[in-house]
Scaffold this motif. Structure first.
Motif, mmCIF file in Angstrom:
data_model
loop_
_atom_site.group_PDB
_atom_site.id
_atom_site.type_symbol
_atom_site.label_atom_id
_atom_site.label_comp_id
_atom_site.label_asym_id
_atom_site.label_seq_id
_atom_site.Cartn_x
_atom_site.Cartn_y
_atom_site.Cartn_z
ATOM 1 N N VAL A 576 0.856 -1.178 0.000
ATOM 2 C CA VAL A 576 0.000 0.000 0.000
ATOM 3 C C VAL A 576 0.896 1.233 0.000
ATOM 4 N N ASP A 577 0.743 2.079 -1.049
ATOM 5 C CA ASP A 577 1.535 3.307 -1.169
ATOM 6 C C ASP A 577 3.025 3.040 -0.994
ATOM 7 N N GLY A 578 3.548 1.994 -1.557
ATOM 8 C CA GLY A 578 4.968 1.681 -1.502
ATOM 9 C C GLY A 578 5.383 0.903 -0.277
ATOM 10 N N ALA A 579 4.505 0.811 0.716
ATOM 11 C CA ALA A 579 4.832 0.069 1.936
ATOM 12 C C ALA A 579 4.396 -1.370 1.783
ATOM 13 N N LEU A 580 5.325 -2.312 2.032
ATOM 14 C CA LEU A 580 5.041 -3.734 1.861
ATOM 15 C C LEU A 580 4.507 -4.313 3.154
ATOM 16 N N GLY A 581 3.341 -4.870 3.087
ATOM 17 C CA GLY A 581 2.762 -5.473 4.273
ATOM 18 C C GLY A 581 3.498 -6.755 4.659
ATOM 19 N N LYS A 582 3.727 -6.934 5.962
ATOM 20 C CA LYS A 582 4.507 -8.083 6.431
ATOM 21 C C LYS A 582 3.613 -9.092 7.156
ATOM 22 N N THR A 583 4.149 -10.285 7.251
ATOM 23 C CA THR A 583 3.457 -11.362 7.946
ATOM 24 C C THR A 583 4.277 -11.735 9.186
ATOM 25 N N GLY A 584 3.594 -11.802 10.363
ATOM 26 C CA GLY A 584 4.313 -12.170 11.588
ATOM 27 C C GLY A 584 3.524 -11.774 12.836
ATOM 28 N N ARG A 585 4.236 -11.819 14.039
ATOM 29 C CA ARG A 585 3.561 -11.509 15.303
ATOM 30 C C ARG A 585 4.300 -10.370 16.012
ATOM 31 N N ALA A 586 3.499 -9.441 16.516
ATOM 32 C CA ALA A 586 4.046 -8.353 17.326
ATOM 33 C C ALA A 586 3.729 -8.648 18.799
ATOM 34 N N GLU A 587 4.795 -8.876 19.632
ATOM 35 C CA GLU A 587 4.597 -9.228 21.038
ATOM 36 C C GLU A 587 4.884 -8.014 21.918
ATOM 37 N N PHE A 588 4.119 -7.907 23.033
ATOM 38 C CA PHE A 588 4.254 -6.770 23.958
ATOM 39 C C PHE A 588 4.692 -7.266 25.330
ATOM 40 N N SER A 589 5.224 -6.327 26.146
ATOM 41 C CA SER A 589 5.838 -6.705 27.429
ATOM 42 C C SER A 589 4.835 -7.300 28.407
ATOM 43 N N ASP A 590 3.575 -6.987 28.235
ATOM 44 C CA ASP A 590 2.565 -7.526 29.155
ATOM 45 C C ASP A 590 2.064 -8.900 28.726
ATOM 46 N N GLY A 591 2.718 -9.477 27.706
ATOM 47 C CA GLY A 591 2.352 -10.819 27.260
ATOM 48 C C GLY A 591 1.304 -10.867 26.163
ATOM 49 N N THR A 592 0.743 -9.703 25.797
ATOM 50 C CA THR A 592 -0.241 -9.698 24.701
ATOM 51 C C THR A 592 0.496 -9.651 23.367
ATOM 52 N N TYR A 593 -0.234 -10.001 22.301
ATOM 53 C CA TYR A 593 0.400 -9.999 20.981
ATOM 54 C C TYR A 593 -0.676 -9.797 19.900
ATOM 55 N N LEU A 594 -0.191 -9.412 18.697
ATOM 56 C CA LEU A 594 -1.066 -9.257 17.510
ATOM 57 C C LEU A 594 -0.441 -9.995 16.344
ATOM 58 N N ASP A 595 -1.256 -10.735 15.560
ATOM 59 C CA ASP A 595 -0.788 -11.463 14.379
ATOM 60 C C ASP A 595 -1.184 -10.701 13.105
ATOM 61 N N PHE A 596 -0.226 -10.592 12.165
ATOM 62 C CA PHE A 596 -0.465 -9.898 10.891
ATOM 63 C C PHE A 596 -0.195 -10.847 9.719
ATOM 64 N N HIS A 597 -1.014 -10.687 8.658
ATOM 65 C CA HIS A 597 -0.789 -11.428 7.404
ATOM 66 C C HIS A 597 -0.784 -10.432 6.245
ATOM 67 N N CYS A 598 0.377 -10.281 5.620
ATOM 68 C CA CYS A 598 0.548 -9.301 4.528
ATOM 69 C C CYS A 598 0.163 -7.895 4.984
ATOM 70 N N GLY A 599 0.469 -7.576 6.225
ATOM 71 C CA GLY A 599 0.191 -6.244 6.739
ATOM 72 C C GLY A 599 -1.228 -6.072 7.257
ATOM 73 N N ILE A 600 -2.067 -7.072 7.179
ATOM 74 C CA ILE A 600 -3.449 -6.979 7.645
ATOM 75 C C ILE A 600 -3.565 -7.750 8.952
ATOM 76 N N LEU A 601 -4.177 -7.139 9.969
ATOM 77 C CA LEU A 601 -4.366 -7.771 11.269
ATOM 78 C C LEU A 601 -5.269 -8.984 11.115
ATOM 79 N N SER A 602 -4.738 -10.153 11.499
ATOM 80 C CA SER A 602 -5.497 -11.382 11.305
ATOM 81 C C SER A 602 -5.900 -12.072 12.607
ATOM 82 N N GLY A 603 -5.356 -11.625 13.783
ATOM 83 C CA GLY A 603 -5.703 -12.250 15.065
ATOM 84 C C GLY A 603 -4.803 -11.727 16.180
ATOM 85 N N GLY A 604 -4.925 -12.328 17.397
ATOM 86 C CA GLY A 604 -4.069 -11.930 18.498
ATOM 87 C C GLY A 604 -4.660 -12.297 19.858
#
Length: 611
Positions: A576-604
């Motif tokens: 999107v606008d030159g930015a490539l969406g990535k696939t993976g998990r973003a983890e936070f210090s409180d133990g929560t996390y978010l899952d992304f697929h091609c830059g779109i939030l898919s779960g967490g």
């Protein structure tokens, strides 16, 4: 089914045919047959095909798979004998027809015509019947199987309650209207200047202001008329037709009388019946007469009727140019005979003249002069004939000569009346064919083999070989209303149609771009995007009534589900606008996390719980 009577006989296994009932009485049978059918080789020109009546094969148009066969009612028995010096001795219709029919044939006169007309010339019985259409203003129907001929006057048909409307039985309607032959006052003359003036209140003309109160004059002369009353009656009849615009409708109707006779037996659309047409677009309701009827015996829902406000000029549909020239009773020869009579009066001295042999100084004649005075100096109308040619001047001996034939083969003339003209080429500003007493003009193109390859007549332009090209083409408009263009295959099936509703095509429709090197191909209900080399680049198509799928190559697709309000994208990456969406998990210090697929939030997993 159809039956082949000649060539050993056979049953033609097809229900794909229709019968064209024509105002001329010469009905047509048209059917399609596979060229691989075992009986197709037997179907040749002049073969006899039967369905209720016998028909003769007149034309075959065959392609790779199918053939369209056109047949005409078999009236050859009426053409078997020629009477070179026929005359009916100025008789009525019944005496004329009954006197020429072959043995076993019967004539039923439903027109009750009492008019007496003169018909003379070299004719077969069929020719005489065709002449009677024009002379007695009647139409005929032929029952060949029972050897019966019936005549009718179109004015004798009355409305019986049948009607056509969009709400009930009208599926398609095409309107045509014109007033190119419109006039309200007709001056009429018969043989040797016969006029009905003394039996018509001192007027040599008749008038009819049924459509307009303006005076538009026309002239008509026909040497076949020897009685004043007959001339007056037919002048009124001719004017009745000419004093209103010619209007016709071609309608595709549901023939309810055939499909549901118990409920709609009164909806009679048979030939010559009078029906009320409700035109919701023009907001009119008016009685029209059926002048042509296409009947599909096995598919009555496809029946087509042609309606007209004026009586069909049936004689013009069965006469061609050759008949106009060779028939001494035709309108053409009426004009020609008048020209000959006028020329005879001039040449035989009825209108005066002086013949002078113009001599040189040795008293030797070198030219002939025919003048309106015996003195050359005073003459105005001069015919001058010498070794260089001959010509006519209205301005004296020295000309100019606006009518001339010179020794170099040139002819100068303002008007030429001729029966047949043979020429290598004709050049000029305007070519006018037909009109008035010459009937409908025809322009024919013939190949080197003597066969017709093109024709232009009152029904339009027909090309059987070659191409039609130009800078633009316009269909429909003010008079013809909605235009239509149709492309047919060799079997007569529609494959492309262009009309007021758009473009309909069976096959492919391609729109290409030289700039981007791609093309869009519409086929099988899908938009296919192709590269310049024809390879597949993408596609848009509906996989159901509510799901639309967009494909780009083999690995990317977009699915839109209208009923579910869902939008799906299948791809390995998303940018999107030159930015490539990535696939993976973003983890936070409180133990929560978010899952992304091609830059779109898919779960967490958040404080509120997993999702």
């Amino acid at each position: 089914m159809l039956k082949l009577v000649s060539n050993g006989g056979a049953v033609i296994n097809t229900d794909d045919f229709y019968i064209v009932q024509k105002a001329s009485g010469i009905d047509e049978l048209i059917f399609n047959i596979s060229v691989h059918d075992e009986n197709y080789p037997k179907i040749i020109e002049e073969a006899v095909v039967e369905y209720e009546q016998p028909y003769l094969v007149k034309a075959i148009d065959a392609g790779m798979q199918m053939a369209k066969v056109k047949c005409q009612l078999n009236l050859d028995e009426l053409k078997a004998d020629m009477n070179p010096n026929y005359t009916n001795n100025n008789a009525a219709l019944y005496e004329t027809i009954s006197g020429v029919l072959p043995s076993g044939w019967t004539f039923f006169d439903h027109s009750f015509s009492e008019a007496e007309q003169t018909i003379e010339g070299g004719y077969t019985a069929f020719d005489i019947i065709m002449e009677c259409m024009d002379a007695y203003k009647v139409v005929f129907r032929f029952d060949v199987k029972r050897k019966r001929i019936s005549s009718y006057h179109l004015d004798n048909f009355e409305p019986l309650g049948a009607f056509a409307s969009g709400d009930l039985n009208l599926r398609e309607i095409n309107y045509k209207g014109k007033s190119t032959s419109f006039y309200t006052r007709l001056y009429a003359y018969g043989k040797k200047g016969l006029s009905f003036e003394d039996i018509n209140n001192g007027k040599p003309y008749v008038e009819n202001f049924q459509y307009s109160d303006k005076v538009v004059c026309a002239y008509w002369q026909d040497d076949r008329y020897e009685e004043k009353k007959d001339l007056l009656d037919d002048a009124k009849e001719r004017l009745k037709t000419a004093s209103i615009p010619e209007r016709s409708y071609e309608c595709t109707v549901v023939d309810l009388a055939k499909t549901n006779p118990d409920m709609y037996s009164f909806q009679d659309f048979s030939l010559f019946s009078v029906i009320k047409l409700i035109d919701e677009i023009k907001n009119i309701s008016i009685n029209y007469q059926v002048v042509e009827y296409w009947e599909y015996p096995f598919y009555p829902e496809k029946n087509v009727v042609t309606l007209s406000s004026t009586a069909p000029k049936v004689q013009e549909s069965v006469k061609d140019i050759k008949n106009e020239i060779t028939n001494p009773n035709s309108g053409f020869w009426s004009v020609m005979n008048n020209a000959i009579s006028s020329a005879t009066d001039w040449i035989t001295g009825v209108n005066g003249g002086y013949v002078i042999f113009h001599k040189d100084e040795n008293d030797v004649p070198y030219e002939i002069l025919i003048m309106d005075t015996p003195e050359i100096e005073k003459a105005k109308n001069v015919w001058r004939w010498n070794q260089n040619g001959f010509g006519h001047s209205l301005n004296g001996y020295n000309g100019p000569y606006d009518l001339a034939m010179t020794m170099d083969g040139s002819i100068v003339a303002n008007f030429i009346t001729a029966g047949t003209m043979l020429a290598d080429r004709i050049k000029g500003g305007t070519l006018e064919l037909g009109g008035k007493e010459n009937g409908n003009g025809v322009l024919q193109m013939v190949g080197t083999d003597g066969k017709q390859i093109g024709k232009w007549d009152k029904d339009g332009i027909e090309i059987t070989k070659g191409s039609l090209s130009g800078t633009s083409i316009t269909l429909g408009g003010e008079n013809d209303q909605n235009g239509k263009a149709r492309l047919m295959d060799s079997a007569g099936n529609e494959i492309v149609r262009l009309d007021k509703n758009g473009v309909y095509a069976k096959g492919k429709y391609v729109c290409a771009s030289d700039k981007y090197g791609r093309s869009i191909e519409i086929s099988e209900g899908a938009f296919n995007i192709r590269a310049k080399d024809g390879s597949f680049a993408g596609r848009i198509f509906a996989i159901s009534n509510s799901w639309v799928r967009i494909e780009a190559g083999e690995n990317v697709s977009v699915l839109m589900l209208g009923d579910l309000g869902c939008f799906r994208i299948n791809a390995k990456t998303l940018e999107v606008d030159g930015a490539l969406g990535k696939t993976g998990r973003a983890e936070f210090s409180d133990g929560t996390y978010l899952d992304f697929h091609c830059g779109i939030l898919s779960g967490g997993n958040t404080k509120e719980g997993a999702f």
